[in-house]
Design a protein around this motif. Structure first.
Motif, short mmCIF file in Angstrom:
data_model
loop_
_atom_site.label_atom_id
_atom_site.label_comp_id
_atom_site.label_asym_id
_atom_site.label_seq_id
_atom_site.Cartn_x
_atom_site.Cartn_y
_atom_site.Cartn_z
N ASP A 80 3.04 5.84 -3.20
CA ASP A 80 4.20 6.62 -3.68
C ASP A 80 4.21 6.69 -5.20
N LEU A 81 3.92 5.55 -5.83
CA LEU A 81 3.90 5.53 -7.30
C LEU A 81 2.77 6.40 -7.83
N ARG A 82 1.62 6.36 -7.20
CA ARG A 82 0.51 7.20 -7.63
C ARG A 82 0.87 8.68 -7.55
N GLY A 83 1.61 9.02 -6.51
CA GLY A 83 2.02 10.41 -6.35
C GLY A 83 3.01 10.85 -7.41
N GLN A 84 3.78 9.88 -7.91
CA GLN A 84 4.79 10.22 -8.92
C GLN A 84 4.20 10.27 -10.33
N ILE A 85 3.05 9.56 -10.53
CA ILE A 85 2.45 9.52 -11.86
C ILE A 85 1.45 10.66 -12.00
N SER A 86 1.67 11.50 -12.96
CA SER A 86 0.78 12.63 -13.21
C SER A 86 0.53 12.74 -14.70
N SER A 87 -0.71 13.05 -15.03
CA SER A 87 -1.06 13.16 -16.45
C SER A 87 -0.38 14.34 -17.12
N VAL A 88 0.16 15.27 -16.32
CA VAL A 88 0.86 16.42 -16.91
C VAL A 88 2.35 16.15 -17.02
N ALA A 97 0.82 -1.21 0.00
CA ALA A 97 0.00 0.00 0.00
C ALA A 97 0.86 1.26 0.00
N ILE A 98 1.91 1.26 0.81
CA ILE A 98 2.77 2.44 0.90
C ILE A 98 3.45 2.71 -0.44
N TYR A 99 4.00 1.67 -1.05
CA TYR A 99 4.74 1.86 -2.29
C TYR A 99 3.79 2.24 -3.43
N TYR A 100 2.59 1.68 -3.41
CA TYR A 100 1.62 2.01 -4.46
C TYR A 100 1.21 3.48 -4.38
N THR A 115 -5.48 1.49 -17.72
CA THR A 115 -5.57 0.25 -16.94
C THR A 115 -4.23 -0.46 -16.87
N ALA A 116 -3.51 -0.50 -17.99
CA ALA A 116 -2.20 -1.15 -18.02
C ALA A 116 -1.21 -0.44 -17.11
N VAL A 117 -1.25 0.89 -17.09
CA VAL A 117 -0.35 1.65 -16.22
C VAL A 117 -0.64 1.35 -14.76
N VAL A 118 -1.93 1.32 -14.42
CA VAL A 118 -2.33 1.02 -13.04
C VAL A 118 -1.90 -0.39 -12.64
N ALA A 119 -2.13 -1.35 -13.57
CA ALA A 119 -1.74 -2.74 -13.29
C ALA A 119 -0.24 -2.87 -13.11
N GLY A 120 0.52 -2.12 -13.93
CA GLY A 120 1.96 -2.13 -13.79
C GLY A 120 2.41 -1.57 -12.44
#
Length: 551
Positions: free
Chosen positions: A438-446, A433-436, A477-482
């Protein structure tokens, strides 16, 4: 080890069979089912979940209850055996295990499955130190080292076979037949045990008062641990549903230790381990048990969640684990008296270190061949280190207290194992959960890199005939799964790093054991027996009876 060698009943009209083979069969078929059921349940849990339409969390309950019950049964078994004799105790425990197996075969919900696993865990825990000491002493002197084939290849190998059976049950889409194997094994034990085990001789009965106070406290500890360990994975240690119960259990553990140390005939003779000689072996054995739990939890997750391994691949994977255990069994058998438990434990610990730190880099692209080799090496290492440590600790010092050291070591080992398994589950969930996040915070559509990656994925999907909207959805979906796969892999990498560190600790303990010079050999040498006083490092086990038995 101080337990008397049970004479086995004889049938002169039957086929002559060596006593040690009979005891080996009774040992393997009574304790082995608990081991293979534990790991098969870990592997094929999804089948049971679908059959019962149960939640993932609810499927934790049977496993937690079974492990805690086994830990409770380990010290109770020898106490009842001394009071009622090997035959009566053994047959009773096996009959109880049979009842638990029948409940599991016909269970239709998690509650009944948990009840069956509770009965199986408690009875097999009581069987553990009822039959194993008797089996060791039954081996004639010249081949007593072959007891290690039974202990490692038979009992430890049962766990590997359990994983294999779990994978097979996945491919068959059926899990109940695995519990049917437990029924068959119990029936075999009841038939042979009834025929060959001797009736109890009341004149040899040990008049020791049953330590009811310690049994009550230990039982209460196990009961208190069930709920917090069940809630731990998803609630965490800070939850009001977890920490108060753990705190109460910890308080009872302190009370239990104080009562145990003051008792004349303690349930778990902890004092027997309070010496320099058995400490290193205890660390080796307990460390091996923890390493096994860590490794199986991690690599099974990698194979199923990251590698997306097929059921056939899982079957082969755990067969290689079994091959490693068998190699360890025969290597330890022929080298134990020559090298001693310390150096053998060092070899096993070094293999654990190598595998642990190698798996820190495991990924979806890691070849199956390397994983097969690694799990085989791990099977060799963990079984060699654990059994060498347990036997080395039991035989370190006065043989009259060997059984007491075994009771203490295995009671501690199994209690810690029952606690550690849910803690590992919580750790993986938390790290994931913690690492996920962190990844969400790093991924931005901009983010230019993210936009470029998504754009390329959308074009690729559109070239496959998808509409732009569908292609965009598939790309996201592929990005989220990755990201999810990367998160869970990160959690497993942390487990494997811990495995490597644990291997280093075991290596230090093993070398300390080796350099201490304490090494009691299994096979006696006649020329040494004739001397007035053998050297400390060449102490011998008592000579067994060597007559053959007819069944």
């Amino acid at each position: 080890m101080s337990q008397n060698n049970p004479a086995v009943a004889s049938d002169k009209q039957g086929l002559s069979v060596p006593k040690y083979l009979i005891m080996a069969i009774l040992t393997l078929f009574s304790i082995g089912p608990q081991y293979f059921l534990n790991l098969s349940y870990t592997v094929n849990q999804v089948l049971i979940q679908n059959r019962f339409d149960a939640s993932t969390q609810s499927l934790l309950l049977p496993s937690i209850i079974s492990n805690l019950a086994f830990g409770l049964g380990v010290p109770i078994g020898p106490m009842l055996t001394k009071k009622y004799g090997v035959r009566k105790a053994y047959l009773t425990f096996v009959l109880v295990f049979l009842a638990g197996s029948i409940i599991n075969v016909f269970s239709e919900n998690v509650a009944f499955l948990s009840l069956g696993r509770l009965i199986q865990g408690l009875s097999s825990g009581m069987l553990f130190l009822t039959i194993i000491p008797a089996a060791l002493i039954s081996f004639p002197n010249k081949i007593r080292n072959f007891f290690l084939v039974l202990a490692i290849g038979g009992l430890f190998g049962s766990t590997a076979i359990g994983a294999f059976l779990g994978a097979v049950s996945l491919s068959m889409d059926n899990w109940r037949w695995v519990f049917v194997l437990g029924i068959i094994a119990s029936l075999v034990c009841l038939f042979i045990g009834y025929k060959v085990l001797p009736a109890h001789d009341p004149t040899q009965q040990e008049e020791r008062p049953v330590d009811k106070k310690s049994i009550f406290i230990l039982s209460l500890i196990m009961i208190l641990l069930v709920y917090p360990l069940y809630e731990l994975r998803y609630e965490g240690f800070a939850s009001i549903q977890v920490w108060p119960f753990l705190l109460a259990a910890a308080g009872l553990v302190i009370i239990f230790v104080l009562v145990d140390l003051a008792a004349e005939n303690p349930l778990v003779p902890l004092k027997s381990l309070l010496a320099v000689k058995p400490v290193a072996g205890t660390i080796m054995a307990i460390g091996g048990h923890m390493a096994y739990i860590l490794a199986i939890a991690g690599i099974n997750g990698v194979m199923q969640n990251v590698q997306n391994a097929s059921y056939t691949t899982l079957s082969y994977f755990y067969l290689y684990f079994f091959v490693g255990v068998l190699i360890s069994a025969f290597a330890t058998t022929f080298l134990y008296d020559k090298f001693g438990p310390g150096y053998l434990g060092a070899i096993g610990s070094l293999l654990i270190v190598i595998v642990g730190f190698s798996w820190v880099n495991v990924s979806a692209d890691t070849s199956l061949v390397s994983l097969y080799v690694h799990i085989m090496l791990f099977g060799m290492g963990v079984s060699m280190a654990l059994v060498s440590g347990a036997l080395g600790a039991a035989l370190a010092g006065d043989l009259h207290q060997a059984s007491m050291r075994s009771i203490s070591l295995h009671s501690i080992r199994n209690l810690l194992g029952a606690i550690v398994a849910p803690v590992i589950g919580w750790f993986v969930v938390r790290q994931n959960a913690i690492y996920y996040e962190d990844l969400r915070g790093q991924i931005s559509s901009v983010d230019p890199q993210v936009k470029l990656q998504l754009s390329e994925m959308i074009k690729r999907y559109m070239s496959m005939g998808m509409s732009q909207a569908d292609a965009k959805t598939s790309a996201v979906t592929a990005v989220v799964a990755g990201a999810k796969k990367a998160s869970i892999l990160h959690a497993y990498h942390n487990l494997f790093f811990m495995l490597g560190i644990l291997g280093v600790i075991m290596l230090i303990a093993s070398l300390s054991k080796a350099w201490s010079g304490q090494n009691r050999i299994l096979v006696q040498k006649e020329e040494v027996q004739e001397k007035a006083e053998p050297q400390e490092e060449r102490k011998m086990l008592p000579a067994p009876q060597t007559e053959e038995t007819s069944v």
